[in-house]
Design a protein around this motif. Structure first.
Motif, PDB file in Angstrom:
ATOM      1  N   GLN A  98       0.831  -1.207   0.000  1.00 23.23           N
ATOM      2  CA  GLN A  98       0.000   0.000   0.000  1.00 23.23           C
ATOM      3  C   GLN A  98       0.870   1.263   0.000  1.00 23.23           C
ATOM      4  OE1 GLN A  98      -0.312  -2.582   2.013  1.00 23.23           O
ATOM      5  NE2 GLN A  98      -2.468  -3.172   2.289  1.00 23.23           N
ATOM      6  N   ASN A  99       1.974   1.225   0.758  1.00 22.96           N
ATOM      7  CA  ASN A  99       2.897   2.360   0.782  1.00 22.96           C
ATOM      8  C   ASN A  99       3.699   2.443  -0.508  1.00 22.96           C
ATOM      9  OD1 ASN A  99       2.183   1.721   3.601  1.00 22.96           O
ATOM     10  ND2 ASN A  99       3.656   3.298   4.138  1.00 22.96           N
ATOM     11  N   ASP A 100       4.198   1.297  -0.959  1.00 29.65           N
ATOM     12  CA  ASP A 100       5.032   1.289  -2.161  1.00 29.65           C
ATOM     13  C   ASP A 100       4.272   1.821  -3.373  1.00 29.65           C
ATOM     14  OD1 ASP A 100       6.982   0.206  -0.582  1.00 29.65           O
ATOM     15  OD2 ASP A 100       6.912  -1.802  -1.456  1.00 29.65           O
ATOM     16  N   GLU A 101       3.041   1.352  -3.573  1.00 28.64           N
ATOM     17  CA  GLU A 101       2.299   1.773  -4.766  1.00 28.64           C
ATOM     18  C   GLU A 101       1.910   3.251  -4.695  1.00 28.64           C
ATOM     19  OE1 GLU A 101      -0.960  -0.979  -4.675  1.00 28.64           O
ATOM     20  OE2 GLU A 101      -2.336   0.457  -3.730  1.00 28.64           O
ATOM     21  N   THR A 102       1.734   3.772  -3.478  1.00 25.12           N
ATOM     22  CA  THR A 102       1.430   5.195  -3.341  1.00 25.12           C
ATOM     23  C   THR A 102       2.651   6.033  -3.681  1.00 25.12           C
ATOM     24  OG1 THR A 102      -0.235   4.699  -1.655  1.00 25.12           O
ATOM     25  CG2 THR A 102       0.565   6.969  -1.761  1.00 25.12           C
ATOM     26  N   ASP A 103       3.805   5.632  -3.179  1.00 24.38           N
ATOM     27  CA  ASP A 103       5.031   6.338  -3.506  1.00 24.38           C
ATOM     28  C   ASP A 103       5.333   6.253  -5.013  1.00 24.38           C
ATOM     29  OD1 ASP A 103       7.373   7.796  -2.976  1.00 24.38           O
ATOM     30  OD2 ASP A 103       8.553   5.976  -2.765  1.00 24.38           O
ATOM     31  N   GLN A 104       4.978   5.131  -5.627  1.00 29.44           N
ATOM     32  CA  GLN A 104       5.204   4.935  -7.059  1.00 29.44           C
ATOM     33  C   GLN A 104       4.153   5.626  -7.929  1.00 29.44           C
ATOM     34  OE1 GLN A 104       5.191   0.663  -6.737  1.00 29.44           O
ATOM     35  NE2 GLN A 104       7.420   0.509  -6.995  1.00 29.44           N
ATOM     36  N   ARG A 105       3.148   6.235  -7.279  1.00 31.76           N
ATOM     37  CA  ARG A 105       2.074   6.939  -7.990  1.00 31.76           C
ATOM     38  C   ARG A 105       1.290   5.984  -8.883  1.00 31.76           C
ATOM     39  NH1 ARG A 105       4.388  11.237 -11.351  1.00 31.76           N
ATOM     40  NH2 ARG A 105       2.210  11.847 -11.575  1.00 31.76           N
ATOM     41  N   GLN A 106       1.059   4.774  -8.379  1.00 27.03           N
ATOM     42  CA  GLN A 106       0.282   3.761  -9.101  1.00 27.03           C
ATOM     43  C   GLN A 106      -0.642   3.062  -8.099  1.00 27.03           C
ATOM     44  OE1 GLN A 106       2.510   1.355 -12.074  1.00 27.03           O
ATOM     45  NE2 GLN A 106       4.342   2.431 -11.376  1.00 27.03           N
ATOM     46  N   ILE A 107      -1.608   3.818  -7.571  1.00 27.77           N
ATOM     47  CA  ILE A 107      -2.413   3.351  -6.443  1.00 27.77           C
ATOM     48  C   ILE A 107      -3.592   2.525  -6.933  1.00 27.77           C
ATOM     49  CG2 ILE A 107      -3.630   4.064  -4.364  1.00 27.77           C
ATOM     50  CD1 ILE A 107      -2.230   6.796  -4.661  1.00 27.77           C
ATOM     51  N   GLN A 108      -3.775   1.365  -6.324  1.00 24.65           N
ATOM     52  CA  GLN A 108      -4.928   0.529  -6.639  1.00 24.65           C
ATOM     53  C   GLN A 108      -6.142   0.991  -5.832  1.00 24.65           C
ATOM     54  OE1 GLN A 108      -3.746  -3.808  -7.393  1.00 24.65           O
ATOM     55  NE2 GLN A 108      -2.164  -3.124  -5.957  1.00 24.65           N
ATOM     56  N   GLU A 109      -7.302   0.817  -6.410  1.00 21.58           N
ATOM     57  CA  GLU A 109      -8.527   1.314  -5.787  1.00 21.58           C
ATOM     58  C   GLU A 109      -8.847   0.599  -4.485  1.00 21.58           C
ATOM     59  OE1 GLU A 109     -13.232   1.567  -6.970  1.00 21.58           O
ATOM     60  OE2 GLU A 109     -11.767   1.851  -8.582  1.00 21.58           O
ATOM     61  N   ASN A 425       6.156  18.334 -14.959  1.00 21.46           N
ATOM     62  CA  ASN A 425       7.180  19.178 -14.340  1.00 21.46           C
ATOM     63  C   ASN A 425       6.831  19.557 -12.906  1.00 21.46           C
ATOM     64  OD1 ASN A 425       5.355  21.361 -14.515  1.00 21.46           O
ATOM     65  ND2 ASN A 425       6.248  22.119 -16.427  1.00 21.46           N
ATOM     66  N   THR A 426       5.927  18.781 -12.301  1.00 19.98           N
ATOM     67  CA  THR A 426       5.527  19.039 -10.912  1.00 19.98           C
ATOM     68  C   THR A 426       5.710  17.819 -10.014  1.00 19.98           C
ATOM     69  OG1 THR A 426       3.887  20.649 -11.677  1.00 19.98           O
ATOM     70  CG2 THR A 426       3.640  19.845  -9.420  1.00 19.98           C
ATOM     71  N   PHE A 427       5.237  16.666 -10.450  1.00 19.67           N
ATOM     72  CA  PHE A 427       5.281  15.453  -9.624  1.00 19.67           C
ATOM     73  C   PHE A 427       6.534  14.635  -9.918  1.00 19.67           C
ATOM     74  CE2 PHE A 427       0.959  16.592  -8.841  1.00 19.67           C
ATOM     75  CZ  PHE A 427       0.607  15.962  -7.647  1.00 19.67           C
ATOM     76  N   PRO A 428       6.947  13.768  -8.968  1.00 23.46           N
ATOM     77  CA  PRO A 428       8.133  12.938  -9.185  1.00 23.46           C
ATOM     78  C   PRO A 428       8.049  12.135 -10.479  1.00 23.46           C
ATOM     79  CG  PRO A 428       7.466  12.819  -6.890  1.00 23.46           C
ATOM     80  CD  PRO A 428       6.385  13.582  -7.610  1.00 23.46           C
ATOM     81  N   GLN A 429       9.160  12.095 -11.193  1.00 27.73           N
ATOM     82  CA  GLN A 429       9.239  11.418 -12.479  1.00 27.73           C
ATOM     83  C   GLN A 429      10.519  10.600 -12.548  1.00 27.73           C
ATOM     84  OE1 GLN A 429       6.823  11.755 -14.867  1.00 27.73           O
ATOM     85  NE2 GLN A 429       5.654  13.282 -13.723  1.00 27.73           N
ATOM     86  N   GLY A 430      10.475   9.542 -13.382  1.00 28.35           N
ATOM     87  CA  GLY A 430      11.671   8.753 -13.636  1.00 28.35           C
ATOM     88  C   GLY A 430      11.563   7.348 -13.101  1.00 28.35           C
ATOM     89  N   VAL A 431      12.702   6.721 -12.901  1.00 31.58           N
ATOM     90  CA  VAL A 431      12.779   5.343 -12.396  1.00 31.58           C
ATOM     91  C   VAL A 431      12.547   5.353 -10.893  1.00 31.58           C
ATOM     92  CG1 VAL A 431      14.292   3.353 -12.085  1.00 31.58           C
ATOM     93  CG2 VAL A 431      14.368   4.665 -14.223  1.00 31.58           C
ATOM     94  N   HIS A 432      11.700   4.442 -10.431  1.00 31.44           N
ATOM     95  CA  HIS A 432      11.493   4.313  -8.994  1.00 31.44           C
ATOM     96  C   HIS A 432      12.499   3.325  -8.432  1.00 31.44           C
ATOM     97  CE1 HIS A 432       9.595   3.415  -5.095  1.00 31.44           C
ATOM     98  NE2 HIS A 432       9.042   4.604  -5.226  1.00 31.44           N
ATOM     99  N   TYR A 433      13.052   3.653  -7.280  1.00 36.99           N
ATOM    100  CA  TYR A 433      14.149   2.860  -6.739  1.00 36.99           C
ATOM    101  C   TYR A 433      13.746   1.463  -6.296  1.00 36.99           C
ATOM    102  CZ  TYR A 433      12.296   4.292  -2.187  1.00 36.99           C
ATOM    103  OH  TYR A 433      11.476   4.517  -1.104  1.00 36.99           O
ATOM    104  N   LYS A 434      12.437   1.180  -6.200  1.00 35.28           N
ATOM    105  CA  LYS A 434      11.998  -0.177  -5.874  1.00 35.28           C
ATOM    106  C   LYS A 434      11.560  -0.942  -7.128  1.00 35.28           C
ATOM    107  CE  LYS A 434      10.937  -0.183  -0.975  1.00 35.28           C
ATOM    108  NZ  LYS A 434      10.025  -0.728   0.058  1.00 35.28           N
ATOM    109  N   GLY A 435      11.799  -0.362  -8.284  1.00 36.95           N
ATOM    110  CA  GLY A 435      11.475  -1.050  -9.534  1.00 36.95           C
ATOM    111  C   GLY A 435      10.428  -0.328 -10.346  1.00 36.95           C
ATOM    112  N   GLY A 436      10.558  -0.388 -11.676  1.00 36.92           N
ATOM    113  CA  GLY A 436       9.610   0.268 -12.551  1.00 36.92           C
ATOM    114  C   GLY A 436       9.790   1.775 -12.545  1.00 36.92           C
ATOM    115  N   ASN A 437       8.815   2.453 -13.111  1.00 35.75           N
ATOM    116  CA  ASN A 437       8.833   3.907 -13.186  1.00 35.75           C
ATOM    117  C   ASN A 437       7.694   4.492 -12.359  1.00 35.75           C
ATOM    118  OD1 ASN A 437      11.009   3.990 -15.038  1.00 35.75           O
ATOM    119  ND2 ASN A 437       9.610   3.619 -16.740  1.00 35.75           N
ATOM    120  N   TYR A 438       7.818   5.775 -12.026  1.00 34.52           N
ATOM    121  CA  TYR A 438       6.706   6.473 -11.391  1.00 34.52           C
ATOM    122  C   TYR A 438       5.509   6.473 -12.344  1.00 34.52           C
ATOM    123  CZ  TYR A 438       9.690   8.286  -7.652  1.00 34.52           C
ATOM    124  OH  TYR A 438      10.523   8.399  -6.563  1.00 34.52           O
ATOM    125  N   GLY A 439       4.311   6.333 -11.761  1.00 34.87           N
ATOM    126  CA  GLY A 439       3.088   6.350 -12.556  1.00 34.87           C
ATOM    127  C   GLY A 439       2.549   7.751 -12.719  1.00 34.87           C
ATOM    128  N   GLY A 440       1.239   7.846 -12.960  1.00 30.73           N
ATOM    129  CA  GLY A 440       0.633   9.129 -13.270  1.00 30.73           C
ATOM    130  C   GLY A 440      -0.325   9.664 -12.235  1.00 30.73           C
TER     131      GLY A 440
END
Length: 464
Positions: A98-109, A425-440
């Motif tokens: 739950q924390n990882d996916e929020t930090d990755q900006r890929q939150i499940q409903e 140009n506002t939210f975190p972008q790029g590779v996420h350190y736990k794998g994959g990329n930041y989402g939207g």
């Protein structure tokens, strides 16, 4: 005398046995009646709103509402933390998806942590309404306490609008039967919050210390709502005269519970202070993220390990921690720094660069205490020269002054809505350190459980 045979059975005459059976049946009936009485006993620790018939009961209901209010700020894992995780204040060092996916900006409903946070925000509204009804009927003289209930309700509504998607339902849990919520846009929720806070101000008009405290708190919260609605001049007017030293706080103790920002960050190390470079080797660039950890800012002291001696809860991440909060540190729900920052933004929007810069430099010259930290004076800022750079500097300064107090996510969304920035140009972008990329994702979703509400079919949209 009763005798026993070799099998241990009674040889008492049968007529006596019949009397014993009747006595046994009567005993069972008596036990059942006693059990029913025990089950129906009134718990003196629980006061239902419908049972509030005394002034003392009304105050007890209000105290319960304040306890719930605390749970959406620093007394529980709230959107103050998760909003900062989705933004750039915190990074995950947790074992929880739950924390990882929020930090990755890929939150499940169906994110269960957000489910609890949303429920608590809804409960603040319900319990505040219950307390307002009881106090108005039974303690109408407790005007400052009634104002505090409106503050709690309006603050929860503001936080819902700041952190969640468009289409968040708002219902009435006090109706009989409870009314399902109708989805509202963020701007509709801000309007609802404004009405609640305005109602509170009509009660916070006394000269006693508690009334003055509530008046200032409501004005700061109401001004934040005005900013979100684009009324910059009105926001500045609302906080005029609020002292910089003012603070409305939620407090903690061994009996009342600990500060969860401390608990999740420094104690459990499930959250690591955010930065613009990530990974244990500090080689993964996170575009747009403020370097909270590596900036070495006086307002946010951070310990950044260079080895695995301070691993996070996940056992892998070298956790960046701050001593800003201790186990029982109070958190500022609203304070005078908020008031000055609102005035500064209003001045900037009005084109008064001199006033904007002076407000910031006055804060830097005499920094107020932040949690457990008393920052040393800081070098004065200089005008960066362009409107865009001034906006960037303003929100960077605000991010350090308000770190992990539930404002950063809403401000990042405002940068897009009101200042022409983009998500990229506002939210975190790029590779996420736990794998994959930041989402939207740029806000928190209304969770699966709300689909039990026939009016709710999912977020209207996930736009800023």
């Amino acid at each position: 005398m009763t005798k026993n045979n070799s099998k241990g059975r009674s040889t008492m005459p049968r007529r006596l046995g019949t009397g014993f059976t009747l006595a046994l049946a009567m005993s069972v009936t008596a036990c059942q009646e006693a059990n029913n009485q025990f089950l129906q006993v009134t718990d003196p620790d629980i006061i239902l709103p419908s049972e509030a018939t005394t002034p003392q009961a009304a105050v007890a209901i209000a105290n319960g509402a304040i306890a719930t209010f605390r749970s959406v700020t620093g007394a529980d894992e709230s959107t103050w933390l998760f909003g900062g995780l989705l933004a750039d204040e915190w990074s995950t060092s947790s074992t929880f998806i739950q924390n990882d996916e929020t930090d990755q900006r890929q939150i499940q409903e169906f994110n269960s942590s957000i489910t609890g946070m949303l429920r608590r925000l809804y409960r603040v509204r319900t319990r505040s309404d219950q307390a307002i009804t009881a106090l108005v009927a039974l303690r109408p003289d407790a005007r400052a306490l009634i104002a505090e209930m409106y503050l709690a309700r309006g603050f929860a509504e503001m936080q819902l609008a700041s952190d969640f998607c468009n289409g968040t339902p708002i219902g009435n849990g006090n109706a009989l039967p409870p009314e399902d919520g109708v989805p509202k846009s963020n701007q509709e929720l801000f309007a609802i919050a404004a009405a609640s806070l305005d109602s509170g101000l009509t009660f916070a008009n006394g000269t006693d210390a508690q009334s003055v405290l509530m008046n200032r708190s409501l004005r700061v919260a109401r001004a934040r709502v005005a900013l979100a609605r684009g009324d910059f001049a009105g926001a500045g007017t609302l906080v005029a005269g609020v002292p910089t030293a003012f603070a409305y706080q939620h407090t903690f103790s061994a009996n009342a519970g600990t500060n969860t920002i401390w608990g999740q960050g420094l104690s459990s190390r499930r959250y690591s202070v955010g930065d613009s470079v990530e990974g244990n080797a500090r080689t993964i660039l996170v575009r747009n993220a403020i370097p909270f950890a590596s900036a070495r800012d006086n307002r946010l002291p951070v310990v950044t390990p260079t080895s695995g001696s301070v691993n996070g809860q996940d056992g892998l991440t070298y956790t960046r921690t701050t001593t800003m909060w201790g186990q029982f540190s109070a958190v500022d729900v609203a304070n005078g720094v908020d008031a000055r920052l609102i005035e500064a933004e209003a001045a900037l929007k009005a084109g008064n660069v001199t006033s904007w810069l002076a407000i910031h430099n006055a804060l830097r010259a005499a920094p107020p205490k932040l949690g457990e930290i008393q920052p040393a004076a800081m070098t004065a800022l200089v005008d960066p020269g362009t409107e865009a750079s001034r906006v960037s500097l303003h929100f960077r300064e605000k991010a350090f002054w308000t770190f992990s107090r539930g404002q950063r996510l809403g401000d990042m969304r405002r940068l897009i809505r009101q200042y022409g920035r983009t998500v990229d140009n506002t939210f975190p972008q790029g590779v996420h350190y736990k794998g994959g990329n930041y989402g939207g994702d740029v806000n928190l979703p209304v969770v699966t459980d709300e689909r039990n509400n026939p009016n709710f079919k999912g977020c209207t949209d996930r736009l800023p």
